[in-house]
Design a protein around this motif. Sequence first.
Motif, PDB file in Angstrom:
ATOM      1  N   ASP A 134       0.852  -1.190   0.000  1.00  0.00           N
ATOM      2  CA  ASP A 134       0.000   0.000   0.000  1.00  0.00           C
ATOM      3  C   ASP A 134       0.886   1.238   0.000  1.00  0.00           C
ATOM      4  N   PRO A 135       0.769   2.106  -1.024  1.00  0.00           N
ATOM      5  CA  PRO A 135       1.654   3.271  -1.128  1.00  0.00           C
ATOM      6  C   PRO A 135       1.264   4.439  -0.218  1.00  0.00           C
ATOM      7  N   ARG A 136       0.095   4.362   0.405  1.00  0.00           N
ATOM      8  CA  ARG A 136      -0.352   5.469   1.245  1.00  0.00           C
ATOM      9  C   ARG A 136       0.490   5.558   2.516  1.00  0.00           C
ATOM     10  N   PRO A 137       0.543   6.738   3.127  1.00  0.00           N
ATOM     11  CA  PRO A 137       1.286   6.879   4.381  1.00  0.00           C
ATOM     12  C   PRO A 137       0.746   5.914   5.444  1.00  0.00           C
ATOM     13  N   LYS A 138       1.631   5.403   6.264  1.00  0.00           N
ATOM     14  CA  LYS A 138       1.250   4.420   7.288  1.00  0.00           C
ATOM     15  C   LYS A 138       0.172   4.936   8.248  1.00  0.00           C
ATOM     16  N   PRO A 139       0.244   6.207   8.708  1.00  0.00           N
ATOM     17  CA  PRO A 139      -0.825   6.674   9.604  1.00  0.00           C
ATOM     18  C   PRO A 139      -2.214   6.624   8.956  1.00  0.00           C
TER      19      PRO A 139
END
Length: 116
Positions: A7-12
């Motif tokens: 998943d390329p989205r930021p971890k938070p």
Amino acid sequence: MSLAANDPRPKPVQVADVLRRDITEGTYRDGRLPPTRELARMLGVAGQTVRDGLSILVDEGLIFSASNRGYFVTAASAAPGPKQDTTEEIKEIRSQIQALTQRVAALEGRATSDGA
């Protein structure tokens, strides 16, 4: 429960999505989320990443923080009502509009007959 590695989205943001899903599915029936440390272990991320994800949910009004007591699901999100199918909801709105239209037509008919 862990975050998707691809998943390329930021971890938070991913943390917030996982917790949001769990909240809407009723995972936290008592309203209390697990401690940050436990969430970090379960999700395989750092504690700060979990806190950043929780902050997103606080900003959305889905959860709140009770200082030194943890995070809790807000009352509005803790007991969501039964979800109604969109089609059924549209039918209900249409029915209400038709009823109001008939009432307005009847009132206009009386007003014109009284004034004539």
